[in-house]
Scaffold this motif. Structure first.
Motif: not given
Length: 95
Positions: A42-43, A88, A5-10, A46-47
């Motif tokens: 990445l998107i 990620i 998962y992308s924990s810091r995407f934001s 993030d979900q």
């Protein structure tokens, strides 16, 4: 089975340059250059945490691909690279 998962995407700063994307990672101060599939990974991560199998299926659907035997290996290599860059994180599934 592991998921990612992308924990810091934001926190990422993403800019589009035609069919390429720059992704600035404030925590490391680094800029990464991605194609559309790289950004979609990445998107999608993030979900929600996603396994390699599910990610490959989603990417195939999104890009209307008929993946060959090499596709999961290529996506796995991208996940390993993104994990090493801190984009990620891997989620270990408990059994």
């Amino acid at each position: 089975m592991d998921s990612w998962y992308s924990s810091r995407f934001s926190l990422l700063r993403i800019e589009s340059w035609e069919s390429e994307f720059t992704v600035f990672q404030p925590e490391s101060g680094k800029t990464h250059f991605l194609n559309e599939m790289g950004l979609q990974i990445l998107i999608m991560l993030d979900q929600s945490p996603t396994s390699l199998e599910v990610l490959c299926r989603k990417l195939s659907e999104y890009f209307t691909l008929q993946p060959d035997a090499q596709f999961p290996r290529q996506v796995a290599q991208t996940l390993q690279r993104y994990e090493a860059l801190g984009l990620i994180e891997r989620v270990k599934e408990s059994r």
